[in-house]
Design a protein around this motif. Structure first.
Motif, PDB file in Angstrom:
ATOM      1  N   GLU A  93      16.144  -6.103 -45.013  1.00  0.00           N
ATOM      2  CA  GLU A  93      14.920  -5.139 -44.293  1.00  0.00           C
ATOM      3  C   GLU A  93      14.317  -4.799 -45.342  1.00  0.00           C
ATOM      4  O   GLU A  93      13.143  -4.534 -45.552  1.00  0.00           O
ATOM      5  CB  GLU A  93      16.001  -3.438 -43.754  1.00  0.00           C
ATOM      6  N   ARG A  94      15.154  -4.372 -47.451  1.00  0.00           N
ATOM      7  CA  ARG A  94      14.136  -3.663 -48.107  1.00  0.00           C
ATOM      8  C   ARG A  94      12.957  -4.876 -48.081  1.00  0.00           C
ATOM      9  O   ARG A  94      11.762  -4.647 -48.635  1.00  0.00           O
ATOM     10  CB  ARG A  94      14.940  -3.667 -49.474  1.00  0.00           C
ATOM     11  N   TYR A  95      13.502  -5.972 -48.710  1.00  0.00           N
ATOM     12  CA  TYR A  95      12.913  -7.244 -49.058  1.00  0.00           C
ATOM     13  C   TYR A  95      11.516  -8.177 -47.713  1.00  0.00           C
ATOM     14  O   TYR A  95      10.844  -8.487 -48.780  1.00  0.00           O
ATOM     15  CB  TYR A  95      13.468  -8.055 -49.665  1.00  0.00           C
ATOM     16  N   LEU A  96      11.907  -7.538 -47.229  1.00  0.00           N
ATOM     17  CA  LEU A  96      11.015  -8.631 -46.027  1.00  0.00           C
ATOM     18  C   LEU A  96       9.792  -6.674 -45.530  1.00  0.00           C
ATOM     19  O   LEU A  96       8.710  -7.697 -45.921  1.00  0.00           O
ATOM     20  CB  LEU A  96      11.866  -8.321 -44.275  1.00  0.00           C
ATOM     21  N   ALA A  97      10.574  -5.193 -45.400  1.00  0.00           N
ATOM     22  CA  ALA A  97       9.386  -4.839 -45.792  1.00  0.00           C
ATOM     23  C   ALA A  97       8.225  -4.959 -47.149  1.00  0.00           C
ATOM     24  O   ALA A  97       6.668  -4.534 -46.755  1.00  0.00           O
ATOM     25  CB  ALA A  97       9.950  -3.066 -45.731  1.00  0.00           C
ATOM     26  N   ALA A  98       8.657  -5.408 -48.326  1.00  0.00           N
ATOM     27  CA  ALA A  98       8.064  -5.047 -49.233  1.00  0.00           C
ATOM     28  C   ALA A  98       7.454  -6.907 -49.397  1.00  0.00           C
ATOM     29  O   ALA A  98       6.526  -6.656 -49.408  1.00  0.00           O
ATOM     30  CB  ALA A  98       8.738  -5.549 -50.404  1.00  0.00           C
ATOM     31  N   TYR A  99       7.905  -7.795 -48.502  1.00  0.00           N
ATOM     32  CA  TYR A  99       7.117  -9.155 -48.459  1.00  0.00           C
ATOM     33  C   TYR A  99       5.570  -8.577 -47.218  1.00  0.00           C
ATOM     34  O   TYR A  99       5.006  -8.798 -47.732  1.00  0.00           O
ATOM     35  CB  TYR A  99       7.951  -9.769 -47.099  1.00  0.00           C
ATOM     36  N   HIS A 100       6.172  -7.921 -46.718  1.00  0.00           N
ATOM     37  CA  HIS A 100       5.355  -7.735 -45.305  1.00  0.00           C
ATOM     38  C   HIS A 100       3.862  -6.763 -46.377  1.00  0.00           C
ATOM     39  O   HIS A 100       2.345  -7.040 -45.969  1.00  0.00           O
ATOM     40  CB  HIS A 100       5.709  -6.575 -44.551  1.00  0.00           C
ATOM     41  N   GLU A 101       4.369  -5.689 -46.362  1.00  0.00           N
ATOM     42  CA  GLU A 101       3.393  -5.336 -47.628  1.00  0.00           C
ATOM     43  C   GLU A 101       2.880  -5.863 -48.717  1.00  0.00           C
ATOM     44  O   GLU A 101       1.346  -5.502 -48.351  1.00  0.00           O
ATOM     45  CB  GLU A 101       4.329  -3.965 -48.357  1.00  0.00           C
ATOM     46  N   ASP A 102       3.493  -6.901 -49.245  1.00  0.00           N
ATOM     47  CA  ASP A 102       2.584  -7.694 -50.348  1.00  0.00           C
ATOM     48  C   ASP A 102       1.810  -9.020 -48.982  1.00  0.00           C
ATOM     49  O   ASP A 102       0.604  -8.977 -49.937  1.00  0.00           O
ATOM     50  CB  ASP A 102       3.633  -8.541 -50.993  1.00  0.00           C
ATOM     51  N   ALA A 103       1.872  -9.587 -48.561  1.00  0.00           N
ATOM     52  CA  ALA A 103       0.818 -10.791 -47.520  1.00  0.00           C
ATOM     53  C   ALA A 103      -0.335  -9.518 -46.961  1.00  0.00           C
ATOM     54  O   ALA A 103      -0.898  -9.895 -46.499  1.00  0.00           O
ATOM     55  CB  ALA A 103       2.209 -11.019 -46.350  1.00  0.00           C
ATOM     56  N   ASP A 104       0.681  -8.412 -46.534  1.00  0.00           N
ATOM     57  CA  ASP A 104      -0.642  -7.697 -45.553  1.00  0.00           C
ATOM     58  C   ASP A 104      -1.975  -7.416 -47.151  1.00  0.00           C
ATOM     59  O   ASP A 104      -3.065  -7.368 -46.658  1.00  0.00           O
ATOM     60  CB  ASP A 104      -0.576  -6.113 -45.631  1.00  0.00           C
ATOM     61  N   ALA A 105      -1.190  -6.579 -48.107  1.00  0.00           N
ATOM     62  CA  ALA A 105      -2.564  -6.866 -49.165  1.00  0.00           C
ATOM     63  C   ALA A 105      -2.960  -7.628 -49.670  1.00  0.00           C
ATOM     64  O   ALA A 105      -4.375  -8.005 -50.221  1.00  0.00           O
ATOM     65  CB  ALA A 105      -1.360  -6.236 -50.527  1.00  0.00           C
ATOM     66  N   LEU A 106      -2.457  -8.950 -49.207  1.00  0.00           N
ATOM     67  CA  LEU A 106      -2.847 -10.601 -49.008  1.00  0.00           C
ATOM     68  C   LEU A 106      -4.377 -10.426 -48.377  1.00  0.00           C
ATOM     69  O   LEU A 106      -4.511 -12.062 -49.150  1.00  0.00           O
ATOM     70  CB  LEU A 106      -2.509 -11.504 -49.851  1.00  0.00           C
ATOM     71  N   GLY A 107      -4.306  -9.971 -47.109  1.00  0.00           N
ATOM     72  CA  GLY A 107      -5.149 -10.085 -46.757  1.00  0.00           C
ATOM     73  C   GLY A 107      -4.407 -11.052 -45.234  1.00  0.00           C
ATOM     74  O   GLY A 107      -5.424 -11.655 -44.575  1.00  0.00           O
TER      75      GLY A 107
END
Length: 463
Positions: A93-107
């Motif tokens: 859950e920790r790293y999936l949240a980070a993955y989502h955050e990063d992917a969102d930032a990359l548009g």
């Protein structure tokens, strides 16, 4: 205009024809969530986000179903959880949240479906049972393995002899295998590892079977497009094809296979074992996500991409130029929607040629600049709309132009900068070059870069 994509299996570009234009299906292999993803992991995220946008443009947003899986049980996840003394869900859950955050930032747009391995154990067991029952898999010493000799087309996707594929991949050697290429569908869990009951003993799934089971449940037995990094062609995708086709007795798993090339560091493949990885979660603290996205799309997706500081610098300059044109056109409203330039559409239809597509952006931005200089509001509005529509197709130019340049500058600083720019305009008009230079020096001390253009000066904060 017909979309053409390079099909890895056919080894050529083919016209894309979905099985059902009202339900276009695509599946992309997603993250194993045990740590922050590196920049190479995000190349397929960004590349196939463009594909998703293009398909939605062609068939309608409601007609495209995009699934990207999450591997949330794995040796690396288990080790991380054991090291921290927590359940695997805390890690994933920790790293999936980070993955989502990063992917969102990359548009990147979120996929329509995001199936997780741990939520599909019943589907995985069902598929393994089908393979055992029809003789495509066998149980041995608490494991269930796929029998690669039972599938005549094994190796067709990779296009290499089986011995060569085995030599070039990390294939587990085990005495209970009938053939060295046979791969695990189910295996016993080690002490203190998560496990599920099965007809072959308590354990957990192998890596490859989860994708086949989730594709079946999320999208169907045969899908339009399956995509991922070129490193997944063998063994992962080769094994997916084998187990899915044998379980369902279908002619294909996916009608089109797409794979993006490696991302290199100074000509060397990026990998954690070499210690040459770039982590977007850290990079995003200093570099805008849109700049990283531009860099990832600067080469054709099937070609290697050499990641360098110069690539990021040039990407920032390219976006500054485009946002600069939009900033100078910000006061002119768009009266009507416009199609993206034909050159952009044509480039994307030709196997997602993003370098060619983005090169056409600059022709439109030049037309905006010329129209601003001429005071032609009709031309400004039309070309502004065309540029923004082109940007939307590739996930660019969605930010406010002022915010792009001004960043986190306070309202007080913005007001001061605008006042100094007005003073500088007056000094230049009076040909008081000494005063103008002094004002520019003061702006420089504030961390402001002044950009003089034909329609006046704009500014941005220093990088």
């Amino acid at each position: 205009m017909t979309l053409k994509i390079h099909d890895t299996l056919a080894r050529e570009k083919r016209d894309f024809v979905p099985a059902d234009p009202k339900r276009v299906t695509m599946y992309v292999c997603g993250p194993t969530v045990y740590n922050y993803a590196h920049i190479g992991n995000f190349r397929p995220v960004v590349v196939f986000d463009v594909l998703y946008r293009v398909l939605r443009h062609l068939y309608g947003e409601e007609a495209v179903v995009y699934a990207r899986n999450v591997t949330d049980v794995d040796d690396k996840i288990n080790k991380k959880a054991a090291d921290e003394g927590v359940p695997i869900s805390v890690i994933t859950e920790r790293y999936l949240a980070a993955y989502h955050e990063d992917a969102d930032a990359l548009g990147a747009l979120r996929p329509d479906l995001e199936p997780k391995a741990t939520e599909h154990i019943d589907a995985i067991l069902e598929m393994i049972g089908q393979l055992v029952d029809n003789g495509s898999a066998y149980a041995a010493e608490g494991h269930v393995l796929f029998d690669t000799q039972s599938f005549a087309d094994y190796g067709q996707l990779s296009g290499r002899p089986l011995d060569e594929m085995i030599a070039g991949a990390r294939v587990e050697v085990a005495p209970y295998k009938r053939h060295p290429a046979d791969f695990v569908l189910w295996k016993p869990s080690k002490e203190n590892e998560p496990e599920w009951e099965s007809p072959w003993g308590a354990g957990r799934p192998g890596w490859h079977i989860e994708c086949s089971a989730m594709i079946d449940k999320a999208l169907g037995k045969t899908i339009d497009i399956h995509a991922g990094g070129i490193d997944l062609t063998f063994p992962h995708h080769e094994n997916e094809v084998a187990q899915s086709r044998c379980a369902h007795k279908t002619a294909v798993l996916a009608n089109y296979w797409m794979h993006n090339g490696f991302l290199d560091m100074g000509g060397e493949k990026m990998s954690k074992s070499l210690g040459n990885v770039i982590i977007p979660h850290e990079l995003l603290k200093t570099v805008p996500g849109e700049v990283i996205r531009w860099a990832l799309l600067s080469a054709h997706y099937r070609q290697p991409l050499d990641w360098t500081p110069e690539l990021l610098e040039q990407s920032k300059k390219s976006l500054d130029r485009l946002y600069g044109a939009l900033r100078r056109a910000k006061d002119v409203p768009m009266d009507q929607a416009m199609e993206a330039p034909a050159e952009v559409i044509a480039a994307l239809m030709d196997d997602l040629n993003t370098p060619l597509a983005t090169s056409a952006f600059f022709e439109v931005s030049s037309l905006i600049e010329k129209a601003v200089t001429a005071g032609d509001s009709v031309a400004i509005a039309a070309n502004k709309a065309r540029l923004l529509e082109a940007g939307a197709l590739l996930g660019f130019l969605q930010a406010d132009p002022d915010s792009w340049f001004e960043g986190d500058a306070s309202d007080e600083l913005k007001a001061k900068v605008e006042d100094l720019l007005a003073q500088r305009v007056a000094a230049r008009a009076a040909k008081d070059w000494t005063a103008a230079d002094a004002i520019r020096a003061e702006l420089d001390a504030l961390g402001v870069v002044v950009m003089d253009g034909p329609s006046g000066a704009t500014w941005r904060m220093k990088d």
